[in-house]
Design a protein around this motif. Structure first.
Motif, PDB file in Angstrom:
ATOM      1  N   ILE A 130      -6.515   3.789   6.947  1.00 21.97           N
ATOM      2  CA  ILE A 130      -5.626   2.637   6.963  1.00 21.97           C
ATOM      3  C   ILE A 130      -4.695   2.702   5.758  1.00 21.97           C
ATOM      4  O   ILE A 130      -4.955   3.399   4.778  1.00 21.97           O
ATOM      5  CB  ILE A 130      -6.403   1.301   6.937  1.00 21.97           C
ATOM      6  N   TYR A 131      -3.596   1.966   5.865  1.00 21.06           N
ATOM      7  CA  TYR A 131      -2.667   1.783   4.758  1.00 21.06           C
ATOM      8  C   TYR A 131      -2.794   0.336   4.290  1.00 21.06           C
ATOM      9  O   TYR A 131      -2.776  -0.595   5.107  1.00 21.06           O
ATOM     10  CB  TYR A 131      -1.226   2.005   5.194  1.00 21.06           C
ATOM     11  N   LEU A 132      -2.868   0.134   2.991  1.00 19.64           N
ATOM     12  CA  LEU A 132      -2.948  -1.209   2.431  1.00 19.64           C
ATOM     13  C   LEU A 132      -1.703  -1.463   1.587  1.00 19.64           C
ATOM     14  O   LEU A 132      -1.333  -0.640   0.750  1.00 19.64           O
ATOM     15  CB  LEU A 132      -4.217  -1.355   1.593  1.00 19.64           C
ATOM     16  N   VAL A 133      -1.057  -2.604   1.827  1.00 16.61           N
ATOM     17  CA  VAL A 133       0.179  -2.982   1.140  1.00 16.61           C
ATOM     18  C   VAL A 133      -0.025  -4.328   0.457  1.00 16.61           C
ATOM     19  O   VAL A 133      -0.510  -5.280   1.091  1.00 16.61           O
ATOM     20  CB  VAL A 133       1.349  -3.080   2.139  1.00 16.61           C
ATOM     21  N   ASP A 134       0.330  -4.427  -0.824  1.00 19.04           N
ATOM     22  CA  ASP A 134       0.270  -5.735  -1.487  1.00 19.04           C
ATOM     23  C   ASP A 134       1.574  -6.487  -1.247  1.00 19.04           C
ATOM     24  O   ASP A 134       2.653  -5.991  -1.535  1.00 19.04           O
ATOM     25  CB  ASP A 134      -0.038  -5.604  -2.983  1.00 19.04           C
TER      26      ASP A 134
END
Length: 356
Positions: A130-134
């Protein structure tokens, strides 16, 4: 809240709508040297992500069937650049979007938009699944999955402190770490091996940083380092070396006032590189990059200022990232020098190049 079953169910629903999907193919980063964490079983957690419904995923997939090209030919305060699985990502903070391309150096209006549903994001990270973006100004994180070569937002996690500002996936502890930049809180997220459902597994706190603007953290040799930044009260700045699992302070390292508004520490070979945005008063004219072999020497003025020597100087250097053997620096306030690349060989800085 409903328990998560891997998005094969969601994908089946999408297929039922006549769409063709494929799996994920990413590559993650690796940090730290501590003992490898046990696989997460999904039973012990504080909160779980809010999932997009099958119809929402199908709708988002359909609307991104034709990916959208970037609107702009220049960047507006880029904060981070990295690469996963051969694809480059730039966090274009003030344009409120993340863009991607298979070709670094391609004109920016030939890049594609991963998401524009963010307000002043700062970083992106991935564990290979997965990709996590703040999403900094909305106090949340977004989770993306790669479906048929498209980046689909499948999950959201709300109420992540105040202005979550920096995110890292640490392979050794198998954990995503997200920093709440003004509350001294480090949010820890994990998912099981057979699911992408993200769980908030822990919130670790360092009270000394509550109320201080902290732009990043660094996991170095198994410890976590925080740069304390600037507070409204004008408190002296420190670097805190802490136990990663508890944030118990192991060492408090004073920093001179002219380097107080630190952005990030990066360990490159024998040196600690520190990007600084402002001095203690908040003046960006003090922005610079310094390096030292011992952080304890900073307060003695025993460091090398490398910003104007190797880069143009006069801007505001921000985050340093690494892809392969190449380092990248983002900065702002300089129109024609938003992203740099450079190499370090035997502690010598080489091949300094303007990328954008």
């Amino acid at each position: 809240m409903r328990r998560f079953q891997y998005h094969l169910i969601s994908l089946a629903a999408v297929i039922a709508l006549g769409l063709c999907l494929a799996g994920c193919d990413l590559a993650g980063n690796s940090f730290g040297i501590s003992k490898k964490a046990e696989p997460y079983d999904g039973t012990d957690y504080l909160a779980e992500s809010e999932l997009k419904t099958d119809s929402e995923i199908a709708e988002e997939y359909a609307k991104t069937y034709e990916v959208i090209k970037n609107f702009d030919k220049s960047l507006s305060v880029p904060t981070y650049i990295t690469q996963y699985d051969g694809t480059w990502f730039i966090v274009d903070c003030y344009h409120n979007r993340i863009i991607y391309s298979d070709t670094l150096g391609a004109p920016l209006d030939e890049w594609y938009i991963m998401t524009g549903d963010v307000t002043m994001p700062h970083t992106i990270c991935s564990d290979g699944t997965i990709y996590l973006v703040d999403d900094t100004e909305n106090n949340r994180i977004l989770v993306f999955e790669k479906i048929d070569s498209k980046y689909i937002n499948t999950q959201v996690m709300y109420n992540i402190g105040q202005r979550p500002h920096y995110s890292v996936y640490d392979e050794i502890t198998d954990t995503f770490y997200v920093l709440s930049s003004t509350t001294g809180e480090l949010y820890c997220f994990r998912h099981t091996a057979d699911s992408t459902r993200l769980y908030l597994s822990d919130i670790r706190t360092i009270p000394e940083l509550d109320g201080i603007y902290v732009r990043s953290f660094s996991i170095i040799d198994g410890d976590i380092y925080f740069v304390s930044g600037v507070s409204d009260e004008g408190k002296p700045a420190y670097i805190y070396r802490c136990e990663l699992s508890t944030l118990e302070i192991k060492e408090t390292i004073p920093v001179p006032d002219n380097l107080a508004g630190m952005v990030q520490i990066t360990k490159i070979q024998d040196y600690y590189y520190i990007t600084t945005s402002t001095d203690l008063s908040g003046n960006q004219d003090s922005a610079t990059i310094v390096r030292t072999k011992k952080l304890q020497n900073l307060s003695k003025g025993n460091y090398e200022d490398i910003y104007s020597a190797y880069f143009v100087g006069g801007g505001t250097p921000y985050y340093i990232s690494k892809v392969g053997d190449t380092y990248f620096l983002t900065e702002h306030r300089l129109k024609d020098h938003s992203i740099w690349s450079f190499a370090v060989n035997n502690n010598n800085i080489e091949n300094v190049t303007t990328v954008y």
